[in-house]
Design a protein around this motif. Structure first.
Motif, PDB file in Angstrom:
ATOM      1  N   THR A 118      -9.318   6.483   3.271  1.00 29.19           N
ATOM      2  CA  THR A 118      -8.333   5.396   3.248  1.00 29.19           C
ATOM      3  C   THR A 118      -7.365   5.526   4.414  1.00 29.19           C
ATOM      4  O   THR A 118      -7.057   4.546   5.092  1.00 29.19           O
ATOM      5  CB  THR A 118      -7.533   5.410   1.929  1.00 29.19           C
ATOM      6  N   LEU A 119      -6.920   6.760   4.650  1.00 31.96           N
ATOM      7  CA  LEU A 119      -5.975   6.994   5.749  1.00 31.96           C
ATOM      8  C   LEU A 119      -6.586   6.543   7.078  1.00 31.96           C
ATOM      9  O   LEU A 119      -5.935   5.865   7.876  1.00 31.96           O
ATOM     10  CB  LEU A 119      -5.635   8.486   5.794  1.00 31.96           C
ATOM     11  N   VAL A 121       0.869  -1.177   0.000  1.00 30.17           N
ATOM     12  CA  VAL A 121       0.000   0.000   0.000  1.00 30.17           C
ATOM     13  C   VAL A 121       0.907   1.229   0.000  1.00 30.17           C
ATOM     14  O   VAL A 121       1.987   1.209   0.593  1.00 30.17           O
ATOM     15  CB  VAL A 121      -0.989  -0.016   1.201  1.00 30.17           C
ATOM     16  N   TRP A 122       0.451   2.275  -0.699  1.00 32.35           N
ATOM     17  CA  TRP A 122       1.312   3.468  -0.857  1.00 32.35           C
ATOM     18  C   TRP A 122       0.477   4.717  -0.609  1.00 32.35           C
ATOM     19  O   TRP A 122      -0.528   4.938  -1.267  1.00 32.35           O
ATOM     20  CB  TRP A 122       1.872   3.460  -2.280  1.00 32.35           C
ATOM     21  N   GLY A 161      -3.321   4.874  -1.887  1.00 35.76           N
ATOM     22  CA  GLY A 161      -4.270   5.317  -0.867  1.00 35.76           C
ATOM     23  C   GLY A 161      -4.914   6.673  -1.062  1.00 35.76           C
ATOM     24  O   GLY A 161      -5.040   7.430  -0.119  1.00 35.76           O
ATOM     25  N   GLY A 162      -5.337   7.001  -2.264  1.00 39.19           N
ATOM     26  CA  GLY A 162      -6.086   8.242  -2.471  1.00 39.19           C
ATOM     27  C   GLY A 162      -5.225   9.493  -2.356  1.00 39.19           C
ATOM     28  O   GLY A 162      -3.998   9.421  -2.215  1.00 39.19           O
ATOM     29  N   GLY A 163      -5.876  10.656  -2.431  1.00 38.89           N
ATOM     30  CA  GLY A 163      -5.199  11.940  -2.249  1.00 38.89           C
ATOM     31  C   GLY A 163      -4.094  12.193  -3.261  1.00 38.89           C
ATOM     32  O   GLY A 163      -4.224  11.883  -4.446  1.00 38.89           O
ATOM     33  N   ALA A 182      -0.359   9.803  -9.771  1.00 36.33           N
ATOM     34  CA  ALA A 182      -0.477   8.659 -10.680  1.00 36.33           C
ATOM     35  C   ALA A 182      -1.404   8.995 -11.847  1.00 36.33           C
ATOM     36  O   ALA A 182      -1.197   8.536 -12.973  1.00 36.33           O
ATOM     37  CB  ALA A 182      -0.997   7.443  -9.926  1.00 36.33           C
ATOM     38  N   SER A 183      -2.392   9.808 -11.573  1.00 33.86           N
ATOM     39  CA  SER A 183      -3.355  10.186 -12.605  1.00 33.86           C
ATOM     40  C   SER A 183      -2.698  11.076 -13.671  1.00 33.86           C
ATOM     41  O   SER A 183      -2.830  10.824 -14.865  1.00 33.86           O
ATOM     42  CB  SER A 183      -4.522  10.914 -11.931  1.00 33.86           C
TER      43      SER A 183
END
Ligand code: AMP
Length: 390
Positions: free
Chosen positions: A374-375, A313-314, A347-349, A355-356
């Protein structure tokens, strides 16, 4: 927990809480990922002859000036395009116009209610989960579907408030997000955690919870420098979270060898893109330099741990990815993860935003739509948006 497939939706008025909190610029939608993520649930309800009534928040509404810039109408227009179907937009969050429009709906009609946070102007009714508001919104439908993963860690009138007054379930998006995150509850090993971002303070809960389960925690980004300082390195003008040096020292002592820090960094003398940067080993940072990205040797070290991982997870970028020069570490590791099919959850944010923009988001195992949610999941906290439904 009930999912949408457990509900009878035929001819019902189905209230769906979506997360249409999309980035906007001058009244235009910049990125519609969150809208497309809601489509499977909406389409399923339409296929089951429901009358679909959508709720969402957009931005924050603190004063009257915030209303127009957070008007949800552009989302109705984008939904019409994506669904190729009329979407009725009601510019109010309550009242006769809304009630009449709902009463006149036919099966397979869709209606979008104005930004739920318009109710915050009058005593934060939405954000403080005003009981009367949740009850009123619930009275407009027969069934409630919560599909807004991004707000699941908050108790608002439009999620918890409605759910406590109506037969409720989760939608496909929340189900997908939870299924991915559940793989981290009892993870396969080696389980590797990658953490970056600005402050140690924001990630303490995650570190404390995951350090027990993870085989390695790889730390980059601004937060790495507080750990490096705790190890006695000169970090120059790099980001320092002074109050948490002790925390870093203790966690590295208690979990000897589990925390992996950068071995080299990209340093410069100014927080901007103007200056040239040098890549230096962390032993060589000078007093007037600051580290704005991890270096290539560190990327290689991180790759070697990820290579053998069964799941990872990142959370948080490994450098100041907003500057073209300092997104290299984050991008190189993303590239490695994609090329080598590493099973990783982003993990979102900011890490998903990074990445997008570089085109990796749709190529990873899972990219979460909710950073805060997620956090809090990774911290091991309960998520209020699910409690009523459970
Ligand atoms: P967070 O919200 O905690 O995930 O932090 C994301 C922010 O961390 C981004 O805005 C990055 O610019 C910032 N960040 C990442 N690496 C560094 C660094 N080396 N120095 C300063 N800020 C950083």
């Amino acid at each position: 927990m009930k999912t949408i497939k457990d509900m009878n939706l035929e001819n019902k008025k189905v209230l769906i809480r979506c997360d249409f909190n999309v980035p906007m610029k001058e009244g235009k939608i910049v990125d519609d990922t969150r809208i497309t993520a809601a489509l499977p649930t909406i389409k399923y309800c339409l296929d089951h002859n429901a009358k679909v009534i959508l709720f969402s928040h957009l931005g924050r509404v603190k004063e009257a000036d915030d209303l127009e810039k957070n008007n949800l109408e552009p989302v109705a227009k984008r939904l019409e395009k994506l669904l190729k179907k009329k979407v009725t937009f009601i510019s109010k969050t309550r009242g006769e116009e809304l009630e009449n429009a709902i009463n006149n709906m036919k099966d397979k009609d869709i209606l979008l209610v104005q930004n739920t946070r318009y109710e915050d102007l009058d005593g934060k009714k939405e954000s403080k989960n005003d009981p009367e508001l949740g009850k009123y919104w619930a009275s407009l439908g027969d069934v409630f579907v919560n599909d807004a993963f991004g707000t699941i860690h908050r108790a608002h009138a439009s999620n918890v408030g409605i759910a406590s007054n109506l037969d409720s379930c989760i939608g496909f998006l929340i189900e997908k997000e939870l299924n991915a995150l559940k793989e981290l509850d009892n993870p396969q090993h080696p389980f590797v955690v990658v953490l970056g971002g600005a402050k140690v303070a924001d990630k303490i809960g995650v570190i404390e919870n995951l350090v027990k389960k993870a085989d390695k925690i790889l730390i980059g980004g601004g937060m790495a420098f507080t750990f490096l300082k705790a190890e006695g390195y000169e970090i120059g003008n790099s980001l320092l979270d002074e109050e948490n040096i002790e925390f870093c020292k203790n966690i590295m002592k208690d979990y000897d060898g589990k925390i992996v820090l950068p071995v080299d960094v990209a340093v410069t003398t100014e927080y901007s893109e103007k200056e040239e940067y040098k890549t230096k080993d962390i032993t060589d940072i000078e007093y007037n330099e600051m580290g704005l990205d991890i270096g290539p040797k560190t990327v290689e070290v991180f790759e070697n741990y990820l290579k053998d991982s069964k799941i990872a997870v990142w959370n948080g970028p490994l450098g100041v990815y907003e500057f073209e020069k300092y997104k290299k570490g984050t991008n190189d590791l993303l590239q490695y993860v994609v090329d080598n099919n590493i099973k990783i959850i982003l993990g979102g944010g900011d890490i998903v935003a990074a990445a997008s923009t570089s085109g990796y988001k749709d190529k990873v195992y899972h990219a979460s739509t909710g950073g805060g949610a997620t956090l809090e999941y990774l911290e091991g906290k309960t998520l209020p948006g699910l409690e009523e439904i459970k």
